[in-house]
Design an enzyme around this catalytic site. Structure first.
Site, PDB file in Angstrom:
ATOM      1  N   GLU A  10      35.406  79.095  39.621  1.00  0.00           N
ATOM      2  CA  GLU A  10      34.437  78.003  39.630  1.00  0.00           C
ATOM      3  C   GLU A  10      34.806  76.940  40.653  1.00  0.00           C
ATOM      4  OE1 GLU A  10      32.902  77.602  35.144  1.00  0.00           O
ATOM      5  OE2 GLU A  10      35.039  77.307  35.430  1.00  0.00           O
ATOM      6  N   GLY A  76      32.487  79.381  24.568  1.00  0.00           N
ATOM      7  CA  GLY A  76      31.889  80.311  23.634  1.00  0.00           C
ATOM      8  C   GLY A  76      30.828  79.612  22.811  1.00  0.00           C
ATOM      9  N   MET A 190      38.583  74.737  25.432  1.00  0.00           N
ATOM     10  CA  MET A 190      39.988  74.375  25.257  1.00  0.00           C
ATOM     11  C   MET A 190      40.417  73.089  25.957  1.00  0.00           C
ATOM     12  SD  MET A 190      41.683  78.211  25.530  1.00  0.00           S
ATOM     13  CE  MET A 190      43.317  77.667  25.009  1.00  0.00           C
ATOM     14  N   GLU A 191      39.506  72.349  26.599  1.00  0.00           N
ATOM     15  CA  GLU A 191      39.941  71.181  27.371  1.00  0.00           C
ATOM     16  C   GLU A 191      39.109  69.921  27.192  1.00  0.00           C
ATOM     17  OE1 GLU A 191      41.171  74.926  28.982  1.00  0.00           O
ATOM     18  OE2 GLU A 191      39.126  74.150  29.193  1.00  0.00           O
ATOM     19  N   ASP A 214      30.052  83.854  26.208  1.00  0.00           N
ATOM     20  CA  ASP A 214      30.100  84.766  25.071  1.00  0.00           C
ATOM     21  C   ASP A 214      29.746  83.979  23.829  1.00  0.00           C
ATOM     22  OD1 ASP A 214      32.745  83.790  23.699  1.00  0.00           O
ATOM     23  OD2 ASP A 214      33.273  84.043  25.810  1.00  0.00           O
TER      24      ASP A 214
END
Length: 247
Positions: A10, A76, A190-191, A214
């Site tokens: 990215e 997700g 996660m961030e 996902d």
């Protein structure tokens, strides 16, 4: 402005848009300082997880003096209707693995008296508008095989709660447990919540967009590198470019 990506594919798409970037290494991280559409920007990988994210956010503010941060990445999907190929623009953030009970209520961050941190309303509204514009055109930019492989139809932009934790959620049992505990959560990563807490501390505006790769369930083990290369990286560069043109 700081432009932060969670993964290399990215960030590479964003760096390809910068004509004059120069590298500087701080705290073991490489920061790219340059211009994009006439605006001064600093681009960097966040690192994976909340500690790496907090370190990166602090360095951006303390060492580079950034006045606003935009974060792009993947996540997700949790909420019904948040599908692969959609994007989530965060309005607020929560650490789903924060638990200092019984001293503090579950999810409350000790010392703050709160469990959620807010995104900047103005910057987030502009980011959402950029996402809507990009998503309207994006299916035509992707080849038919990519759309078919990831079951992408008419992608949507969702706004609301984004939750973060130091584990990759990839089972249906975990996903259902998060939905039961936090029914307002749209997606998990996660961030983001770590960036939000640091930006709250420093008073720096933050906006975060996540492409849904996902459904954070037993089927989450898709061809992730291909999704990053063919979908998420294209989303990121197009959204950032559109946002800067609007700013």
């Amino acid at each position: 402005m700081a432009i932060v990506s969670a993964l290399h594919e990215e960030l590479a798409a964003v760096l390809a848009l910068m004509p004059d970037e120069q590298q500087k290494v701080v705290g073991g991280r490489t920061f790219w300082h340059g211009h994009l559409h006439g605006q001064e920007v600093v681009a960097v990988l966040s690192g994976i997880g909340k500690v790496a994210a907090a370190t990166t956010a602090t360095a951006l503010i303390e060492r580079f003096g950034v006045r606003r941060i935009v974060f792009t990445g993947v996540a997700g999907g949790l909420a019904a209707g948040v599908r692969v190929g959609d994007v989530v623009v965060a309005r607020h953030f929560l650490q789903h693995d924060m638990d200092a009970s019984p001293i503090f209520p579950r999810h409350e961050v000790p010392g703050y008296g709160r469990s959620t941190f807010e995104a900047d309303a103005d910057l987030t509204a502009r980011l959402a508008r950029a996402c809507e514009q990009v998503l309207g055109d994006m299916p035509a930019q992707l080849d038919a095989e990519t759309l078919r492989s990831f079951s992408i139809g008419a992608p949507s932009c969702h706004e609301g709660l984004l939750i973060s934790g130091d584990r990759f959620v990839s089972t249906t049992a975990e996903s259902r447990a998060l939905c039961d505990a936090l029914p307002d959560a749209l997606a998990v990563e996660m961030e983001g919540a770590a960036f939000a807490q640091v930006c709250h501390d420093y008073g720096v505006p933050l906006a975060v967009v996540r492409t849904i790769s996902d459904r954070a369930d037993d089927a989450a083990h898709v061809d992730f590198p291909r999704f990053l290369r063919e979908v998420a990286s294209r989303y990121s560069s197009a959204i950032i470019e559109t946002l800067l043109r609007m700013t």
